[in-house]
Design a protein around this motif. Structure first.
Motif, PDB file in Angstrom:
ATOM      1  N   LYS A  83       5.739   9.625  -2.862  1.00  0.00           N
ATOM      2  CA  LYS A  83       5.488  10.993  -3.016  1.00  0.00           C
ATOM      3  C   LYS A  83       6.658  11.869  -3.496  1.00  0.00           C
ATOM      4  CE  LYS A  83       1.635  10.837   0.420  1.00  0.00           C
ATOM      5  NZ  LYS A  83       1.050  11.304   1.565  1.00  0.00           N
ATOM      6  N   GLU A 115       0.870  -1.144   0.076  1.00  0.00           N
ATOM      7  CA  GLU A 115      -0.134   0.176   0.008  1.00  0.00           C
ATOM      8  C   GLU A 115       0.777   1.227  -0.042  1.00  0.00           C
ATOM      9  OE1 GLU A 115      -2.574  -0.003   3.119  1.00  0.00           O
ATOM     10  OE2 GLU A 115      -3.672  -1.840   2.681  1.00  0.00           O
ATOM     11  N   THR A 160       2.971   4.601  -1.449  1.00  0.00           N
ATOM     12  CA  THR A 160       2.700   5.166  -2.717  1.00  0.00           C
ATOM     13  C   THR A 160       3.883   6.173  -2.571  1.00  0.00           C
ATOM     14  OG1 THR A 160       0.930   6.645  -1.617  1.00  0.00           O
ATOM     15  CG2 THR A 160       0.255   4.739  -3.251  1.00  0.00           C
TER      16      THR A 160
END
Length: 464
Positions: A414, A410, A412
């Motif tokens: 940035k 999960e 992600t």
């Protein structure tokens, strides 16, 4: 165009703040002046280029000729004519007319008194001298009388030495008081000879016989809660930033005095008040006391004393010496016999042997038996291997291990955002002004201005 904001409101990371100045009570609203006293009073000299750096460039220098010994000081030095310093001519001293008053307050107020010599409280020493001869008898000679007494005879009884006929006995106190005792040997702790039990060793214990193995229940694992990130942006505005309003005040005035020149251009006068008003006085040399010259006496000195005049010589025979008269020397052999050698007879005493005690515990006479209690009572038994408590392999080893976690699935990535408060000039901000509280305001330009039109700025605060 929105209102101007401070860098404290623009910063997105929360680590950039403005340099706050002390709060002022009143604020006249005027723009702060960035001019200093040095800028106002410093006279300009036109367009003067900055001096060139004398630091050598990091280049490979080629081999040059001989170094020139001329320096900047030698090339720019201009010799000047040395003029002698004007010397002030000292005025001639002229003594003042009149007489110097040397009187003091002590001489004016002092009343002299007639003082006589001090009388001594100690009486004078009287010396009684007479030419008569002293004829005195001491008290000891006058009162001493000799007694006519006979010499007492000694009461000592003279006895001839008789050597002892019996042997000299010198037993000690330990020998007189010691009583030998019969030793009592201690009881032996060695076990009696017993027969070893027949058969194998019984190694079963209560723990082995009464232990019951129970099946373990599966361990309860609490499920992990799923992470849900917030959709709203983080609000980093504090209550102090939102509610604080600085009070206006006047700008502090400089307490530095003005740079005025003190003194005059006249040459320094080296004379002092002491040199101007000093008056030398005539001082007479002190008088030294001259001792009188020594004149030796012309008469002959009388060397007669009272001892020489009053001493009477007596004809007395010399005292006889107490040293015995020297006897005749004998040439025969020396007789070394004395009373002790003649009367003393040495005894034949044999050397004294050591005193040994009888041993209380008798030493064994037989052969030593190396059989111990452990060896005699030990029964060997066959050992059973312990039971293994290692769990049985439930998961087969051939299946690959799943190392996936919630963070890996999960996550992600940035893009790192740069805070606009770090360097506002590089992001597109223009400095506007600084208020009395120390907040610096910047104006943000439009990202891409259109052709033929000027950019419309937007006021935005930035870092101080």
């Amino acid at each position: 165009m929105g209102p101007p904001r401070c860098i404290c409101e623009i910063c997105s990371c929360g680590r950039h703040r403005c340099c706050h100045k002390p709060t002022k009570i009143y604020d006249d609203g005027a723009k702060p002046s960035h001019k200093t006293e040095y800028v106002e009073n410093y006279p300009g000299y036109g367009n003067v280029c900055p001096p060139e750096s004398c630091k050598p460039k990091p280049e490979l220098q080629e081999d040059k000729a001989r170094m020139d010994g001329t320096t900047t000081f030698k090339s720019d030095y201009l010799p000047y004519e040395i003029v002698t310093r004007p010397f002030r001519q000292q005025e001639e001293y002229r003594p003042k007319s009149g007489k110097i008053d040397l009187g003091t307050i002590y001489q004016r107020d002092y009343n002299p008194h007639k003082v006589g010599p001090v009388t001594l409280a100690r009486p004078r020493e009287r010396k009684h001298t007479s030419d008569a001869k002293v004829d005195t008898v001491p008290t000891y000679r006058d009162h001493y009388r000799l007694w006519k007494s006979q010499r007492t005879e000694p009461c000592k009884v003279e006895r001839d030495y008789e050597p002892p006929s019996e042997r000299f006995g010198n037993p000690s106190t330990f020998q007189d008081d010691y009583i030998p005792k019969q030793p009592n040997p201690p009881a032996s702790c060695k076990p009696c000879d017993t027969k070893l039990p027949e058969g194998p060793f019984d190694g079963n214990t209560i723990h082995r016989t009464a232990y019951i193995a129970h099946e373990l229940e599966p361990l309860f694992v609490r499920p992990r809660e799923e992470y849900k990130p917030s959709d709203q942006p983080f609000e980093d505005l504090t209550t102090h930033q939102r509610d604080f309003k600085g009070m206006p005040g006047e700008q502090a005035k400089s307490c530095k005095p003005e740079g005025q020149k003190h003194g005059s251009d006249d040459p320094f006068k080296g004379t002092t008040e002491f040199q101007d008003r000093y008056q030398p006085y005539l001082v007479t040399a002190p008088e030294f006391h001259k001792p009188r010259e020594y004149v030796p006496p012309t008469d002959k000195m009388d060397l007669k004393s009272s001892n020489r005049l009053d001493y009477i010589k007596h004809k007395v025979a010399p005292r006889a010496p107490m040293k015995p008269a020297p006897g005749r020397k004998t040439t025969g052999p020396f007789q070394g016999k004395t009373t002790t050698k003649e009367d003393y007879q040495p005894w034949r005493v044999p050397p004294r042997g050591p005193i040994k005690k009888e041993e209380e515990i008798q030493k064994p006479t037989g052969k030593f038996a190396s059989l111990t209690t452990f060896r005699s009572h030990y029964v060997p038994h066959q050992a059973n291997p312990p039971q293994s408590f290692k769990p049985v392999e439930v998961v087969p080893t051939g299946v690959p291990f799943k190392d996936e976690t919630l963070y890996r699935t999960e996550y992600t990535p940035k893009k790192p955002e740069v805070c606009p408060g770090l360097n506002p000039d590089a992001v597109g901000y223009v400095y506007v002004n600084t208020d009395s509280e120390g907040h610096r305001f910047y104006r943000r330009l439009s990202p891409e201005p259109s052709a033929g039109s000027s950019p419309v700025p937007e006021e935005v605060p930035a870092v101080s």
